[in-house]
Design a protein around this motif. Structure first.
Motif, mmCIF file in Angstrom:
data_model
loop_
_atom_site.group_PDB
_atom_site.id
_atom_site.type_symbol
_atom_site.label_atom_id
_atom_site.label_comp_id
_atom_site.label_asym_id
_atom_site.label_seq_id
_atom_site.Cartn_x
_atom_site.Cartn_y
_atom_site.Cartn_z
ATOM 1 N N LEU A 112 -7.813 3.106 -8.831
ATOM 2 C CA LEU A 112 -8.133 4.472 -9.216
ATOM 3 C C LEU A 112 -7.256 5.421 -8.416
ATOM 4 N N PHE A 113 -6.652 6.395 -9.083
ATOM 5 C CA PHE A 113 -5.859 7.398 -8.383
ATOM 6 C C PHE A 113 -6.730 8.590 -8.031
ATOM 7 N N CYS A 114 -6.615 9.036 -6.775
ATOM 8 C CA CYS A 114 -7.296 10.238 -6.295
ATOM 9 C C CYS A 114 -6.207 11.141 -5.715
ATOM 10 N N THR A 115 -5.868 12.193 -6.391
ATOM 11 C CA THR A 115 -4.678 12.961 -6.041
ATOM 12 C C THR A 115 -4.849 14.430 -6.369
ATOM 13 N N VAL A 116 -3.988 15.259 -5.767
ATOM 14 C CA VAL A 116 -4.002 16.686 -6.072
ATOM 15 C C VAL A 116 -3.178 16.975 -7.326
ATOM 16 N N ARG A 117 -2.406 16.007 -7.771
ATOM 17 C CA ARG A 117 -1.517 16.234 -8.913
ATOM 18 C C ARG A 117 -2.294 16.220 -10.229
ATOM 19 N N GLU A 118 -2.161 17.312 -10.962
ATOM 20 C CA GLU A 118 -2.821 17.430 -12.261
ATOM 21 C C GLU A 118 -1.828 17.394 -13.415
ATOM 22 N N ASP A 119 -0.537 17.251 -13.112
ATOM 23 C CA ASP A 119 0.482 17.374 -14.144
ATOM 24 C C ASP A 119 0.560 16.141 -15.037
ATOM 25 N N PHE A 120 1.159 16.332 -16.193
ATOM 26 C CA PHE A 120 1.275 15.276 -17.198
ATOM 27 C C PHE A 120 2.082 14.090 -16.692
ATOM 28 N N ASP A 121 3.191 14.362 -15.992
ATOM 29 C CA ASP A 121 4.067 13.281 -15.531
ATOM 30 C C ASP A 121 3.329 12.327 -14.606
ATOM 31 N N ALA A 122 2.536 12.865 -13.708
ATOM 32 C CA ALA A 122 1.790 12.014 -12.779
ATOM 33 C C ALA A 122 0.735 11.195 -13.516
ATOM 34 N N ARG A 123 0.055 11.829 -14.445
ATOM 35 C CA ARG A 123 -0.966 11.106 -15.220
ATOM 36 C C ARG A 123 -0.332 10.006 -16.071
ATOM 37 N N LEU A 124 0.812 10.303 -16.676
ATOM 38 C CA LEU A 124 1.487 9.302 -17.487
ATOM 39 C C LEU A 124 1.975 8.140 -16.635
ATOM 40 N N ALA A 161 1.487 2.529 -15.097
ATOM 41 C CA ALA A 161 1.376 1.569 -13.995
ATOM 42 C C ALA A 161 0.167 0.660 -14.143
ATOM 43 N N GLY A 162 -0.797 1.080 -14.978
ATOM 44 C CA GLY A 162 -1.969 0.243 -15.209
ATOM 45 C C GLY A 162 -3.208 0.670 -14.461
ATOM 46 N N SER A 163 -3.331 1.963 -14.165
ATOM 47 C CA SER A 163 -4.506 2.433 -13.430
ATOM 48 C C SER A 163 -5.749 2.400 -14.301
ATOM 49 N N ASP A 164 -6.912 2.440 -13.659
ATOM 50 C CA ASP A 164 -8.190 2.390 -14.365
ATOM 51 C C ASP A 164 -8.893 3.742 -14.423
ATOM 52 N N ALA A 165 -8.488 4.670 -13.556
ATOM 53 C CA ALA A 165 -9.084 6.012 -13.564
ATOM 54 C C ALA A 165 -8.159 6.959 -12.821
ATOM 55 N N TYR A 166 -8.294 8.233 -13.122
ATOM 56 C CA TYR A 166 -7.449 9.251 -12.504
ATOM 57 C C TYR A 166 -8.333 10.438 -12.164
ATOM 58 N N LEU A 167 -8.490 10.714 -10.872
ATOM 59 C CA LEU A 167 -9.356 11.789 -10.410
ATOM 60 C C LEU A 167 -8.546 12.794 -9.608
ATOM 61 N N VAL A 168 -8.830 14.064 -9.817
ATOM 62 C CA VAL A 168 -8.099 15.136 -9.148
ATOM 63 C C VAL A 168 -8.914 15.657 -7.968
ATOM 64 N N LYS A 169 -8.252 15.811 -6.827
ATOM 65 C CA LYS A 169 -8.906 16.352 -5.632
ATOM 66 C C LYS A 169 -9.160 17.847 -5.802
ATOM 67 N N PRO A 170 -10.235 18.378 -5.205
ATOM 68 C CA PRO A 170 -11.239 17.673 -4.385
ATOM 69 C C PRO A 170 -12.097 16.743 -5.237
ATOM 70 N N VAL A 223 -18.860 11.492 -9.532
ATOM 71 C CA VAL A 223 -17.970 10.974 -10.568
ATOM 72 C C VAL A 223 -17.238 9.733 -10.065
ATOM 73 N N LEU A 224 -16.744 9.794 -8.830
ATOM 74 C CA LEU A 224 -16.013 8.663 -8.266
ATOM 75 C C LEU A 224 -16.890 7.421 -8.167
ATOM 76 N N THR A 225 -18.088 7.567 -7.632
ATOM 77 C CA THR A 225 -18.957 6.400 -7.475
ATOM 78 C C THR A 225 -19.433 5.869 -8.822
ATOM 79 N N ALA A 226 -19.543 6.748 -9.821
ATOM 80 C CA ALA A 226 -19.887 6.266 -11.157
ATOM 81 C C ALA A 226 -18.789 5.352 -11.686
#
Length: 239
Positions: A91-103, A108-117, A122-125
């Protein structure tokens, strides 16, 4: 439908937290421990990679931006996949909200993408689902059929794959059983004495609490018009 179950300390999922900021990594690890997880923080990819060779976590939380680069998290994940080391969710936990980072995360095969804070609920769910911490309750099926021998066979087959089955031979008991069992699906014979499946389906659909329960008819009926009629009367499928 799912139910929570208590997890003993020996069953607590192990989570690796990879963040270039050691303070952030430790803070997130502490939060996860409060929610009943074992968590180990890492602020260097080299240390995390070395530990991954020794033990496999139940999941990895990783920042996208690391000292190695703005998309270093995705590059690290791709490297694990190429080496067949990816047998756990990431799971990615990052400040980046842009399309390039999400893509990059998706590729890369991630299972979830969460934006900080990070919202810990949501994370534990996500973690509960991905690590199997939430045990799935069995599907509940109500079988309506007057043929006792055939019904017993159906029950055995369905129970063998983890489905909870309640058999109703008398249509007069159907509404009471629906209220008590709250089935996820009703499997019903089309032809029975006293009343048929079409009438029962319409009767069920007129009950507000049972309006959306899927009804699957089970019958030797081959007539196309009769099958279509059964769907018009409230059925969802015909076997």
């Amino acid at each position: 439908r799912s139910i929570s179950r208590h997890i003993s300390s020996s069953e607590q999922p192990l989570i690796f937290v990879i963040d270039g900021d050691p303070v952030q990594a430790e803070r997130l690890a502490m939060e996860l421990r409060r929610f009943g997880y074992r968590a180990e923080p890492f602020d260097k990819l080299t240390e995390a990679a070395a530990e991954l060779e020794k033990q496999h976590p139940d999941a990895v939380l990783m920042d996208m931006e690391l000292p190695e680069g703005p998309l270093a998290g995705a590059a690290f994940l791709r490297g694990m996949k190429q080496q067949d080391q990816l047998d756990f969710p990431v799971l990615f936990c990052t400040v980046r909200e842009d399309f390039d980072a999400r893509l990059a995360a998706v590729r890369a095969g991630s299972d979830a993408y969460l934006v900080k804070p990070i919202d810990m609920d949501v994370l534990t769910a996500h973690l509960d689902r991905l690590t199997g911490r939430i045990a799935q309750a069995p599907y509940r099926m109500l079988l309506v059929d007057d043929d006792m021998i055939l019904s017993r066979h159906y029950c055995l087959v369905l129970e063998s794959v983890g489905i909870e089955v309640q058999h109703v031979a008398d249509p007069r008991e159907l509404l009471r059983e629906i209220v008590e069992l709250k089935p996820d699906l009703i499997l019903m014979d089309l032809y029975m004495p006293d009343c048929n499946g079409l009438e029962l389906a319409k009767l069920i659909r007129q009950q507000g609490s049972s309006f959306s329960v899927p009804i699957v008819f089970l019958s030797v009926e081959r007539n196309r018009d009769r099958r279509l009629q059964s769907l018009r009367m409230g059925g969802d499928e015909f076997l």
